[in-house]
Design an enzyme around this catalytic site. Structure first.
Site, PDB file in Angstrom:
ATOM      1  N   HIS A 282     -78.531 -26.963  43.401  1.00  0.00           N
ATOM      2  CA  HIS A 282     -78.713 -27.884  44.279  1.00  0.00           C
ATOM      3  C   HIS A 282     -78.741 -29.482  43.376  1.00  0.00           C
ATOM      4  CE1 HIS A 282     -82.668 -28.248  42.387  1.00  0.00           C
ATOM      5  NE2 HIS A 282     -82.803 -26.912  42.579  1.00  0.00           N
TER       6      HIS A 282
ATOM      7  N   GLU B 167     -85.005 -19.569  44.094  1.00  0.00           N
ATOM      8  CA  GLU B 167     -85.405 -19.528  42.916  1.00  0.00           C
ATOM      9  C   GLU B 167     -86.332 -18.845  42.663  1.00  0.00           C
ATOM     10  OE1 GLU B 167     -84.713 -20.187  39.763  1.00  0.00           O
ATOM     11  OE2 GLU B 167     -84.623 -22.170  39.776  1.00  0.00           O
TER      12      GLU B 167
END
Length: 164
Positions: free
Chosen positions: A9, A81
């Site tokens: 990202h 994550e």
């Protein structure tokens, strides 16, 4: 031959503010949006047939920018994550140095994951995705740490990537 493209990202507010992000979320910054737009230009000629994103908003926002919001995609928890437990949202100053032998031992004591747990989760998720019959060219938007654990699996003789 199948092809998997992984993308991290764009920059987030927590990146700028030096906050441990992990499973918690923060929005893309102006630079993060520009990074996603630059990535869009780099991959514009790749004929993806499927798109996946972590369930984190920063990853799905990046994917939507990269694709101009014009393609369907699937959000997958397995691409998230690493969970840092109680350290989530706290200052990076609390984070031990990555090369410290105790780094990986710290987070599970506070509800987080080990690197091996993240590696197993991401390898399993991406293997399942790529084993789908009609998945030839796939884009997956994830995170820096999760991606690093996925790529480190290629150097681990104990990890077996099963092809369908």
């Amino acid at each position: 031959m199948k092809h998997l493209y992984m993308m991290r990202h764009g920059q987030t507010l927590f990146n700028v503010r030096r906050r441990i992000q992990g499973s918690c979320d923060s929005p893309l910054t102006e630079l993060g949006i520009k990074q996603a737009e630059a990535a869009k230009e780099l991959i514009k000629d790749i004929p993806f047939d499927h798109y996946y994103s972590s369930t984190a908003e920063r990853a799905s926002d990046t994917l939507e920018i990269v694709t101009d919001g014009q393609v369907p995609y699937t959000r997958v928890k397995g691409l998230k994550e690493r969970d840092f437990g109680l350290f989530e949202g706290e200052s990076e100053d609390l984070n031990p140095h990555f090369d410290d032998f105790k780094y990986d031992d710290l987070f599970p004591h506070y509800g987080g994951e080990t690197a091996k747990q993240v590696q197993h989760r991401v390898v399993k998720t991406l293997t399942e995705i790529m084993n789908k019959e009609d998945h030839e060219v796939v884009l997956a938007v994830s995170h820096g740490g999760a991606s690093m654990q996925f790529f480190s699996a290629f150097n681990d003789p104990n990890i077996i990537f099963n092809s369908g």
